[in-house]
Design a protein around this motif. Structure first.
Motif, PDB file in Angstrom:
ATOM      1  N   TRP A  85      24.125  27.197  41.435  1.00  0.00           N
ATOM      2  CA  TRP A  85      24.498  28.592  41.645  1.00  0.00           C
ATOM      3  C   TRP A  85      24.661  28.858  43.140  1.00  0.00           C
ATOM      4  CZ3 TRP A  85      19.545  27.336  39.694  1.00  0.00           C
ATOM      5  CH2 TRP A  85      19.406  27.340  38.299  1.00  0.00           C
ATOM      6  N   VAL A  86      25.577  29.776  43.479  1.00  0.00           N
ATOM      7  CA  VAL A  86      25.751  30.202  44.867  1.00  0.00           C
ATOM      8  C   VAL A  86      25.911  31.717  44.897  1.00  0.00           C
ATOM      9  CG1 VAL A  86      27.255  30.167  46.889  1.00  0.00           C
ATOM     10  CG2 VAL A  86      26.765  28.035  45.671  1.00  0.00           C
ATOM     11  N   GLN A  87      25.110  32.360  45.734  1.00  0.00           N
ATOM     12  CA  GLN A  87      25.216  33.815  45.935  1.00  0.00           C
ATOM     13  C   GLN A  87      26.153  34.129  47.084  1.00  0.00           C
ATOM     14  OE1 GLN A  87      20.708  35.321  45.124  1.00  0.00           O
ATOM     15  NE2 GLN A  87      21.982  36.576  46.444  1.00  0.00           N
ATOM     16  N   ILE A  88      27.086  35.036  46.850  1.00  0.00           N
ATOM     17  CA  ILE A  88      27.957  35.528  47.923  1.00  0.00           C
ATOM     18  C   ILE A  88      27.390  36.873  48.361  1.00  0.00           C
ATOM     19  CG2 ILE A  88      30.311  36.141  48.575  1.00  0.00           C
ATOM     20  CD1 ILE A  88      29.866  33.167  47.857  1.00  0.00           C
ATOM     21  N   GLY A  89      26.534  36.833  49.382  1.00  0.00           N
ATOM     22  CA  GLY A  89      25.860  38.035  49.868  1.00  0.00           C
ATOM     23  C   GLY A  89      24.481  38.189  49.266  1.00  0.00           C
ATOM     24  N   ASN A  90      23.603  38.861  50.009  1.00  0.00           N
ATOM     25  CA  ASN A  90      22.221  39.053  49.586  1.00  0.00           C
ATOM     26  C   ASN A  90      21.888  40.543  49.485  1.00  0.00           C
ATOM     27  OD1 ASN A  90      19.417  37.746  49.214  1.00  0.00           O
ATOM     28  ND2 ASN A  90      19.036  39.327  50.762  1.00  0.00           N
ATOM     29  N   GLU A  91      21.585  40.998  48.279  1.00  0.00           N
ATOM     30  CA  GLU A  91      21.265  42.417  48.034  1.00  0.00           C
ATOM     31  C   GLU A  91      22.294  43.330  48.713  1.00  0.00           C
ATOM     32  OE1 GLU A  91      16.541  42.637  47.042  1.00  0.00           O
ATOM     33  OE2 GLU A  91      17.092  42.933  49.143  1.00  0.00           O
ATOM     34  N   ILE A  92      23.455  43.446  48.090  1.00  0.00           N
ATOM     35  CA  ILE A  92      24.586  44.124  48.754  1.00  0.00           C
ATOM     36  C   ILE A  92      25.036  45.409  48.039  1.00  0.00           C
ATOM     37  CG2 ILE A  92      25.431  42.030  49.855  1.00  0.00           C
ATOM     38  CD1 ILE A  92      27.599  41.897  47.615  1.00  0.00           C
ATOM     39  N   PRO A  93      24.111  46.310  47.640  1.00  0.00           N
ATOM     40  CA  PRO A  93      24.570  47.558  47.017  1.00  0.00           C
ATOM     41  C   PRO A  93      25.411  48.406  47.960  1.00  0.00           C
ATOM     42  CG  PRO A  93      22.269  47.750  47.640  1.00  0.00           C
ATOM     43  CD  PRO A  93      22.640  46.301  47.799  1.00  0.00           C
ATOM     44  N   GLY A  94      25.218  48.212  49.273  1.00  0.00           N
ATOM     45  CA  GLY A  94      26.018  48.941  50.260  1.00  0.00           C
ATOM     46  C   GLY A  94      27.064  48.074  50.919  1.00  0.00           C
TER      47      GLY A  94
ATOM     48  N   LEU B 217      34.267  39.263  49.254  1.00  0.00           N
ATOM     49  CA  LEU B 217      33.576  38.599  48.146  1.00  0.00           C
ATOM     50  C   LEU B 217      34.467  37.527  47.519  1.00  0.00           C
ATOM     51  CD1 LEU B 217      31.878  41.712  46.489  1.00  0.00           C
ATOM     52  CD2 LEU B 217      30.717  39.844  47.689  1.00  0.00           C
ATOM     53  N   ASN B 218      35.730  37.823  47.374  1.00  0.00           N
ATOM     54  CA  ASN B 218      36.642  36.853  46.769  1.00  0.00           C
ATOM     55  C   ASN B 218      36.873  35.642  47.665  1.00  0.00           C
ATOM     56  OD1 ASN B 218      36.954  38.150  44.324  1.00  0.00           O
ATOM     57  ND2 ASN B 218      38.788  39.270  44.948  1.00  0.00           N
ATOM     58  N   LYS B 219      36.835  35.830  48.977  1.00  0.00           N
ATOM     59  CA  LYS B 219      36.948  34.693  49.890  1.00  0.00           C
ATOM     60  C   LYS B 219      35.761  33.743  49.709  1.00  0.00           C
ATOM     61  CE  LYS B 219      40.757  34.911  52.289  1.00  0.00           C
ATOM     62  NZ  LYS B 219      41.727  33.784  52.300  1.00  0.00           N
ATOM     63  N   GLY B 220      34.564  34.328  49.563  1.00  0.00           N
ATOM     64  CA  GLY B 220      33.387  33.492  49.319  1.00  0.00           C
ATOM     65  C   GLY B 220      33.498  32.740  48.006  1.00  0.00           C
ATOM     66  N   TYR B 221      33.939  33.447  46.976  1.00  0.00           N
ATOM     67  CA  TYR B 221      34.123  32.844  45.655  1.00  0.00           C
ATOM     68  C   TYR B 221      35.124  31.684  45.737  1.00  0.00           C
ATOM     69  CZ  TYR B 221      35.544  32.535  40.706  1.00  0.00           C
ATOM     70  OH  TYR B 221      35.831  32.087  39.435  1.00  0.00           O
ATOM     71  N   ASP B 222      36.252  31.934  46.389  1.00  0.00           N
ATOM     72  CA  ASP B 222      37.295  30.906  46.470  1.00  0.00           C
ATOM     73  C   ASP B 222      36.793  29.662  47.205  1.00  0.00           C
ATOM     74  OD1 ASP B 222      39.052  32.572  45.131  1.00  0.00           O
ATOM     75  OD2 ASP B 222      40.099  33.247  46.947  1.00  0.00           O
ATOM     76  N   ALA B 223      36.001  29.860  48.246  1.00  0.00           N
ATOM     77  CA  ALA B 223      35.480  28.724  49.007  1.00  0.00           C
ATOM     78  C   ALA B 223      34.541  27.868  48.159  1.00  0.00           C
ATOM     79  CB  ALA B 223      34.759  29.214  50.260  1.00  0.00           C
ATOM     80  N   VAL B 224      33.682  28.529  47.393  1.00  0.00           N
ATOM     81  CA  VAL B 224      32.763  27.796  46.516  1.00  0.00           C
ATOM     82  C   VAL B 224      33.542  26.991  45.488  1.00  0.00           C
ATOM     83  CG1 VAL B 224      30.975  28.030  44.734  1.00  0.00           C
ATOM     84  CG2 VAL B 224      30.865  29.435  46.807  1.00  0.00           C
TER      85      VAL B 224
ATOM     86  N   GLN C 232      38.293  46.356  41.934  1.00  0.00           N
ATOM     87  CA  GLN C 232      38.857  45.556  43.028  1.00  0.00           C
ATOM     88  C   GLN C 232      39.111  44.100  42.620  1.00  0.00           C
ATOM     89  OE1 GLN C 232      39.955  46.848  45.823  1.00  0.00           O
ATOM     90  NE2 GLN C 232      39.252  48.867  45.131  1.00  0.00           N
ATOM     91  N   LYS C 233      38.918  43.826  41.316  1.00  0.00           N
ATOM     92  CA  LYS C 233      39.156  42.468  40.793  1.00  0.00           C
ATOM     93  C   LYS C 233      38.319  41.414  41.519  1.00  0.00           C
ATOM     94  CE  LYS C 233      43.828  43.327  38.991  1.00  0.00           C
ATOM     95  NZ  LYS C 233      43.735  44.793  39.036  1.00  0.00           N
ATOM     96  N   VAL C 234      37.052  41.762  41.761  1.00  0.00           N
ATOM     97  CA  VAL C 234      36.127  40.808  42.383  1.00  0.00           C
ATOM     98  C   VAL C 234      35.819  39.690  41.394  1.00  0.00           C
ATOM     99  CG1 VAL C 234      33.794  40.492  43.307  1.00  0.00           C
ATOM    100  CG2 VAL C 234      35.124  42.518  43.942  1.00  0.00           C
ATOM    101  N   LYS C 235      35.861  38.465  41.883  1.00  0.00           N
ATOM    102  CA  LYS C 235      35.624  37.285  41.049  1.00  0.00           C
ATOM    103  C   LYS C 235      34.169  36.823  41.189  1.00  0.00           C
ATOM    104  CE  LYS C 235      39.126  35.410  43.195  1.00  0.00           C
ATOM    105  NZ  LYS C 235      40.182  34.473  43.670  1.00  0.00           N
ATOM    106  N   TYR C 236      33.489  36.662  40.074  1.00  0.00           N
ATOM    107  CA  TYR C 236      32.109  36.175  40.069  1.00  0.00           C
ATOM    108  C   TYR C 236      31.769  35.761  38.647  1.00  0.00           C
ATOM    109  CZ  TYR C 236      30.961  40.809  38.150  1.00  0.00           C
ATOM    110  OH  TYR C 236      30.915  41.934  37.360  1.00  0.00           O
ATOM    111  N   ASP C 237      30.668  35.019  38.503  1.00  0.00           N
ATOM    112  CA  ASP C 237      30.252  34.515  37.194  1.00  0.00           C
ATOM    113  C   ASP C 237      28.976  35.165  36.673  1.00  0.00           C
ATOM    114  OD1 ASP C 237      32.299  32.401  37.124  1.00  0.00           O
ATOM    115  OD2 ASP C 237      31.139  31.520  38.771  1.00  0.00           O
ATOM    116  N   ILE C 238      28.092  35.539  37.589  1.00  0.00           N
ATOM    117  CA  ILE C 238      26.751  35.999  37.212  1.00  0.00           C
ATOM    118  C   ILE C 238      26.386  37.235  38.019  1.00  0.00           C
ATOM    119  CG2 ILE C 238      24.282  35.393  37.198  1.00  0.00           C
ATOM    120  CD1 ILE C 238      25.190  32.411  37.073  1.00  0.00           C
TER     121      ILE C 238
END
Length: 336
Positions: free
Chosen positions: A155-164, A183-190, A222-228
């Motif tokens: 698993w890889v987290q893109i950001g840590n506790e990011i409600p803001g 967020l999508n740039k982080g996802y794409d890199a992973v 915003q069509k953010v890509k993530y799995d979990i």
């Protein structure tokens, strides 16, 4: 008959491997561990025998570790370290112990959380297009370094506790269009390194359904890509006992799965180190709440820095005693 037996044994072996790979994650964030060891901190079992920390955790049912990554950290023992090289070394150690690995990108030089999401100093004057490249490059380099060393994080987290949001002000939730791109740039890199790694987006206050709906509705728009969907759950910080909020946590977990069709995971939890029984019950209840999510879509529970004893860190939500021994609260992982 011999052929049938061999096929049967192979089937069992394959089944066992599959079960292990998809089993419920019982984890510990151990980012402080290298510093604790470097400063001479010793870990002991309940009988007084000195042991390695990861072995003590494994003996208590921990099967996964979570490791934070900072961009250009300082050398302070409590708010530094956790750079790329140290993270790779820790991940290798954990893997050799048979543990699964989660990587948590803060995209900062030190702590990032709901109160602060400061850019790394090297990125401070960068334009937004440059920030997009920074996120991609940093993420790709760290995950590539891990893979090249023989560790593929689960698993890889893109950001840590990011409600803001993150990387303020550019990636603030005041500008969701830009946050979504980051967020999508982080996802794409992973996924460029390994498409099988699961990407997590992480928000605090796991019992607060309204906060999660607001955040992930915007992420969807915003069509953010993530799995979990990753959640923190700390009754201490909202000044309520877990008994007052555990039902809300379970409701939110189930709602996230139903509303967004994503798996869920408690990536941070903790209780007061001097209230051992209460912390044990908190962990037991949290594990149960996650396991109650239908269709095994509740993936696991991770304790934040259980070994980070207050005598060393000043942090009072660890699960370690002043004598260097693990708290009995951690038995909740072994028993559930």
């Amino acid at each position: 008959m011999k052929k049938i037996i061999i096929l049967f044994l192979c089937s069992i072996a394959f089944s066992s491997c599959k079960t292990t790979k998809t089993s419920f994650a019982k984890g510990a964030d151990v980012g402080w561990l290298p510093q604790m060891e470097a400063t001479g901190y010793k870990f002991y079992d309940k009988d007084g025998t000195e042991k390695k920390c990861l072995q003590l955790l494994k003996d208590r049912g921990i099967n996964s570790v979570r490791l934070r990554v900072w961009v250009n950290p300082n050398d302070d023992k409590a708010s530094g370290h956790c750079g790329k090289e140290e993270t790779v070394a820790m991940a290798l150690r954990a893997q050799k112990m048979g543990m699964r690995v989660m990587i948590d990108f803060h995209y900062s030089d030190s702590w990032a959380d709901p109160a602060k999401q400061f850019k790394p100093k090297a990125w401070e004057k960068h334009s937004f297009p440059e920030l997009l490249n920074d996120v991609y490059t940093h993420t790709f380099e760290v995950i590539s370094a891990l893979k090249n060393a023989g560790v593929t994080p689960e698993w890889v987290q893109i950001g840590n506790e990011i409600p803001g949001g993150m990387l303020w002000p550019d990636g603030s939730t005041d500008n969701w269009k830009q946050l979504g791109q980051l967020l999508n740039k982080g996802y794409d890199a992973v996924k460029k390194v390994d498409k099988n790694i699961k990407v997590i987006v992480h928000v605090d206050e796991g019992n607060n359904n309204a906060k999660f709906r607001t955040f992930f509705d915007n992420a969807t728009a915003q069509k953010v890509k993530y799995d979990i969907i990753g959640l923190s759950y700390y009754p201490f910080w909202i000044k309520k006992d877990y008994t007052e909020t555990i039902a809300d946590l379970e409701f939110n977990l189930k709602d996230m799965v139903k509303r967004y069709n994503k798996d869920v995971m408690i990536v941070e939890v903790g209780g007061e180190d001097d209230k051992v029984q209460n912390t044990y019950e908190l962990l037991k209840a949290t594990i149960k709440a996650v396991k109650n999510v239908p269709n095994n879509r509740g993936l696991g529970v991770i304790y934040w820095e259980p070994q980070g004893a207050k005598s060393w860190s000043g942090y009072s939500l660890s699960a370690w005693q002043a004598d260097g021994k693990p708290s009995l609260a951690l038995d909740a992982f072994k028993e559930n």
